[in-house]
Motif scaffolding. Sequence first.
Motif, mmCIF file in Angstrom:
data_model
loop_
_atom_site.group_PDB
_atom_site.id
_atom_site.type_symbol
_atom_site.label_atom_id
_atom_site.label_comp_id
_atom_site.label_asym_id
_atom_site.label_seq_id
_atom_site.Cartn_x
_atom_site.Cartn_y
_atom_site.Cartn_z
ATOM 1 N N GLU A 105 24.531 0.793 21.529
ATOM 2 C CA GLU A 105 23.662 1.092 22.655
ATOM 3 C C GLU A 105 23.658 -0.084 23.629
ATOM 4 O O GLU A 105 23.672 -1.241 23.206
ATOM 5 N N ILE A 112 15.268 1.182 25.528
ATOM 6 C CA ILE A 112 15.605 2.136 24.476
ATOM 7 C C ILE A 112 15.203 3.561 24.838
ATOM 8 O O ILE A 112 15.864 4.527 24.444
ATOM 9 N N LYS A 137 25.029 0.997 10.063
ATOM 10 C CA LYS A 137 24.848 0.549 11.446
ATOM 11 C C LYS A 137 24.753 -0.975 11.486
ATOM 12 O O LYS A 137 23.878 -1.564 10.845
ATOM 13 N N PHE A 139 24.586 -4.377 14.048
ATOM 14 C CA PHE A 139 24.179 -4.691 15.414
ATOM 15 C C PHE A 139 25.172 -5.643 16.073
ATOM 16 O O PHE A 139 25.880 -6.400 15.420
ATOM 17 N N ASP A 143 23.046 -4.756 21.502
ATOM 18 C CA ASP A 143 21.976 -3.990 20.849
ATOM 19 C C ASP A 143 21.272 -4.852 19.796
ATOM 20 O O ASP A 143 20.841 -4.368 18.752
ATOM 21 N N TYR A 145 18.505 -5.823 19.936
ATOM 22 C CA TYR A 145 17.155 -5.259 19.822
ATOM 23 C C TYR A 145 16.897 -4.700 18.430
ATOM 24 O O TYR A 145 15.804 -4.848 17.871
ATOM 25 N N TRP A 146 17.916 -4.018 17.852
ATOM 26 C CA TRP A 146 17.733 -3.390 16.543
ATOM 27 C C TRP A 146 17.376 -4.413 15.461
ATOM 28 O O TRP A 146 16.678 -4.087 14.500
ATOM 29 N N ALA A 152 11.597 -1.840 16.055
ATOM 30 C CA ALA A 152 12.863 -1.126 16.236
ATOM 31 C C ALA A 152 13.052 -0.031 15.193
ATOM 32 O O ALA A 152 13.625 1.025 15.477
ATOM 33 N N TRP A 153 12.560 -0.269 13.992
ATOM 34 C CA TRP A 153 12.731 0.722 12.924
ATOM 35 C C TRP A 153 12.062 2.048 13.290
ATOM 36 O O TRP A 153 12.537 3.126 12.879
ATOM 37 N N GLN A 155 11.897 3.329 16.345
ATOM 38 C CA GLN A 155 12.825 4.017 17.250
ATOM 39 C C GLN A 155 14.008 4.607 16.490
ATOM 40 O O GLN A 155 14.442 5.725 16.763
ATOM 41 N N LEU A 156 14.532 3.851 15.527
ATOM 42 C CA LEU A 156 15.651 4.358 14.728
ATOM 43 C C LEU A 156 15.250 5.591 13.924
ATOM 44 O O LEU A 156 15.999 6.570 13.845
ATOM 45 N N ILE A 166 19.517 -1.961 9.378
ATOM 46 C CA ILE A 166 20.395 -2.610 10.347
ATOM 47 C C ILE A 166 20.946 -3.885 9.715
ATOM 48 O O ILE A 166 20.203 -4.668 9.130
#
Length: 364
Positions: A105, A112, A137, A139, A143, A145-146, A152-153, A155-156, A166
């Motif tokens: 991303e 996001i 995944k 990073f 990205d 940010y993850w 962030a978790w 959003q994931l 991550i």
Amino acid sequence: MKKLLIKIFQKPVIRLAEKFSSWPDKERVFKSLTELHSKILTGDKKKGLTIPFNTTSQKIIIFSDQHKGAKNKADDFAVCEQAYVAALDYYFKEGFAFINLGDGEELWENNIFQVKKHNKHSFEKEKLFVQQKRFIKIFGNHDLYWANDPLAWVQLENIYGEKVPIYEGCILTTTLNERPFQIYLTHGHQGDLQSDGNAFSKFFVANIWGPVQGLLDINPNTPAFNNQLKSLHNTIMYEWSSIEKNVLLITGHTHQPVFMSLTHLERLYVKLAEAQKNKEEDAIKAVEDEIARAKPVNPTAPDLSKIIPSYFNSGCCCFDDGDITGIEIAGGCIRLIKWQSKSNPPKRELLEEIKLNELEDLLP
């Protein structure tokens, strides 16, 4: 007015972007790669996983650098989305696991919420792998940010329907020709002074490069078969891998595909040297013509006689012609593949391939 600005400024701006896009420091790169490798092997699961891998029965596809954006003129992924979705359909049906090797991303130019809103289709395809525990995944710098944002978790989980860990890297452990072997995967931004935790770079991309890119319709990612030798960052990554024993290194980050430590242009120079050594006049002429068509930036043939085939780069999923590249490991082979977007539907094309046992024979 815009057409005039594009005509005047597009090429010089692209040249400047290519010149300053990576600022790797060899000592920092070596230190970062070694520390991450060690931490993963010693069980630091916040850094990454060590995964037993059967090269005969298991299958993995590695894509990196999608840079999913907001479907605006600065979104380099938009033109490649069709090929990416077709590729994920294929690999899901064929039973591949999917390692997303970073910069999935574009979170330097976008937030996001914008990325989630405009990339639902490709996220749904990735979600299929998540649901079957076939997704890892990792990073990258764009990205980060993850790994950094404490929420962030959330959003994931919203994107994929469940928690998705991550990692900074992972190591596939296997056996080749009866000796232990590792395939070490990470995004590859480690040690890059313009990317590795650099707040100014993020500010520059979000507030200056992004708007300029949109104004001038710039995508600096040339097609997979480019006219360059390895970038400096790829060269340093290769140098690290060349002194490691029983390790293959696979990264992304540079957007430049590398197979067995060679770019496409470098492989042409190797073929030319072999043809000249064997005095094969027809082959010499054919390869020289192919090199000429590539219009290499530096036409001087490098000395590639002592290259160790220890380094691979997946390229990217945001080339300006709509094609994407990746690395497959399946059926005892490692392959550089391209999904080209010119046909409808997009088609898979094999660019390079070697059996892993044969590759191991070539390593020191």
